[in-house]
Design a protein around this motif. Structure first.
Motif, short mmCIF file in Angstrom:
data_model
loop_
_atom_site.label_atom_id
_atom_site.label_comp_id
_atom_site.label_asym_id
_atom_site.label_seq_id
_atom_site.Cartn_x
_atom_site.Cartn_y
_atom_site.Cartn_z
N GLU A 1 0.83 -1.21 0.00
CA GLU A 1 0.00 0.00 0.00
C GLU A 1 0.86 1.26 0.00
O GLU A 1 0.47 2.28 -0.52
N SER A 2 2.04 1.16 0.59
CA SER A 2 2.92 2.32 0.61
C SER A 2 3.92 2.29 -0.54
O SER A 2 4.81 3.12 -0.61
N ALA A 3 3.74 1.32 -1.42
CA ALA A 3 4.66 1.20 -2.56
C ALA A 3 4.44 2.35 -3.54
O ALA A 3 3.45 3.06 -3.48
N GLU A 4 5.38 2.48 -4.42
CA GLU A 4 5.29 3.52 -5.43
C GLU A 4 4.03 3.36 -6.27
O GLU A 4 3.57 2.25 -6.50
N ILE A 5 3.54 4.47 -6.77
CA ILE A 5 2.39 4.47 -7.66
C ILE A 5 2.68 3.58 -8.87
O ILE A 5 1.83 2.80 -9.30
N GLU A 6 3.90 3.67 -9.39
CA GLU A 6 4.28 2.88 -10.57
C GLU A 6 4.06 1.39 -10.32
O GLU A 6 3.56 0.68 -11.19
N LEU A 7 4.42 0.91 -9.14
CA LEU A 7 4.25 -0.52 -8.84
C LEU A 7 2.78 -0.89 -8.75
O LEU A 7 2.38 -1.95 -9.23
N MET A 8 1.99 -0.01 -8.15
CA MET A 8 0.55 -0.28 -8.07
C MET A 8 -0.07 -0.28 -9.47
O MET A 8 -0.97 -1.07 -9.75
N GLU A 9 0.40 0.59 -10.34
CA GLU A 9 -0.11 0.60 -11.71
C GLU A 9 0.24 -0.70 -12.44
O GLU A 9 -0.59 -1.25 -13.16
N LEU A 10 1.46 -1.18 -12.24
CA LEU A 10 1.84 -2.45 -12.84
C LEU A 10 0.97 -3.59 -12.30
O LEU A 10 0.52 -4.46 -13.06
N TYR A 11 0.74 -3.57 -11.01
CA TYR A 11 -0.10 -4.59 -10.38
C TYR A 11 -1.51 -4.52 -10.95
O TYR A 11 -2.12 -5.55 -11.28
N LYS B 1 -10.19 -7.36 -7.76
CA LYS B 1 -8.92 -6.91 -7.18
C LYS B 1 -8.40 -5.68 -7.93
O LYS B 1 -7.87 -4.75 -7.33
N ALA B 2 -8.55 -5.69 -9.26
CA ALA B 2 -8.09 -4.55 -10.07
C ALA B 2 -8.83 -3.28 -9.66
O ALA B 2 -8.23 -2.21 -9.56
N ASN B 3 -10.12 -3.40 -9.40
CA ASN B 3 -10.90 -2.24 -8.98
C ASN B 3 -10.44 -1.73 -7.61
O ASN B 3 -10.40 -0.52 -7.38
N MET B 4 -10.10 -2.65 -6.71
CA MET B 4 -9.60 -2.24 -5.39
C MET B 4 -8.29 -1.46 -5.54
O MET B 4 -8.06 -0.46 -4.86
N VAL B 5 -7.43 -1.94 -6.43
CA VAL B 5 -6.15 -1.26 -6.66
C VAL B 5 -6.40 0.11 -7.30
O VAL B 5 -5.76 1.10 -6.92
N ALA B 6 -7.34 0.19 -8.23
CA ALA B 6 -7.68 1.47 -8.86
C ALA B 6 -8.16 2.47 -7.81
O ALA B 6 -7.81 3.65 -7.85
N GLN B 7 -8.97 1.99 -6.86
CA GLN B 7 -9.45 2.86 -5.77
C GLN B 7 -8.26 3.37 -4.95
O GLN B 7 -8.19 4.55 -4.62
N LYS B 8 -7.31 2.48 -4.64
CA LYS B 8 -6.12 2.89 -3.87
C LYS B 8 -5.28 3.90 -4.66
O LYS B 8 -4.74 4.84 -4.08
N LEU B 9 -5.20 3.69 -5.98
CA LEU B 9 -4.45 4.64 -6.81
C LEU B 9 -5.12 6.02 -6.77
O LEU B 9 -4.43 7.03 -6.66
N PHE B 10 -6.43 6.03 -6.85
CA PHE B 10 -7.15 7.31 -6.80
C PHE B 10 -6.95 7.98 -5.45
O PHE B 10 -6.71 9.18 -5.37
N ASN B 11 -7.02 7.19 -4.37
CA ASN B 11 -6.82 7.75 -3.03
C ASN B 11 -5.40 8.30 -2.85
O ASN B 11 -5.21 9.32 -2.19
#
Length: 186
Positions: A116-126, A138-148
């Motif tokens: 969760e504290s990883a770089e935005i780039e890593l979350m985008e790759l995920y 899961k992709a939607n949950m990650v998208a929500q975290k990216l927006f937050n």
């Protein structure tokens, strides 16, 4: 010198000698010579955490992706709680994404400590790995975290706003390819 004495007698030096000499040469700036000795130790059945990291970094530096990947996977299997597991997991994620190995990329990301504290780039790759693997929830949950984490993040915005909304058009621009600040009439 020690290795030369053994080889002069037509016998191999103890495997630890090759590994030690390899690390010394690597640190002294003779990386290729060091890697050659570490490889010789590996062929003799010896690998340790530091030697693997040296090989990973060296092969990454010279763009030998197959050898880098082999050593990354070996490290991950041998040292799941190793000192460099974070570095290794991030490298694996990036390598797997380049290879379009999305399920392996997911697993590599999940090995990253505190993602969760990883770089935005890593979350985008995920997010991409999850999307390509069909793991929509899961992709939607990650998208929500990216927006937050970043309200201007394209993936996050795309998730939060329907495609035909003015918010998405504002960030996509008139050509649909991005361009924060390019607005269309709503």
């Amino acid at each position: 010198e020690i290795i030369a004495k053994y080889e002069a007698k037509h016998i191999s030096a103890p495997v630890e000698v090759y590994a030690s000499a390899g690390k010394s040469l690597y640190y002294s700036g003779r990386e290729k010579d060091g890697i050659d000795l570490l490889y010789k130790a590996e062929v003799m059945g010896y690998d340790d955490e530091l030697g693997l990291i040296m090989k990973i970094k060296y092969y990454g530096k010279i763009d030998n992706h197959s050898k880098e990947l082999d050593n990354l996977e070996k490290y991950q299997n041998m040292y799941r709680n190793g000192d460099e597991i974070q570095y290794v997991s991030i490298r694996l994620l990036k390598r797997y994404m380049q290879m379009k190995e999305y399920q392996k990329a997911q697993k590599a990301y999940e090995q990253i400590k505190e993602p969760e504290s990883a770089e935005i780039e890593l979350m985008e790759l995920y997010h991409t790995a999850l999307t390509q693997s069909g793991a929509k929830e899961k992709a939607n949950m990650v998208a929500q975290k990216l927006f937050n984490a970043d309200p201007t993040n394209f993936i996050g915005l795309n998730y939060m706003a329907p495609a035909d909304s003015g918010i998405t058009r504002m960030y996509l621009g008139s050509n649909g390819h991005g361009g924060v600040g390019s607005t269309l009439p709503v």
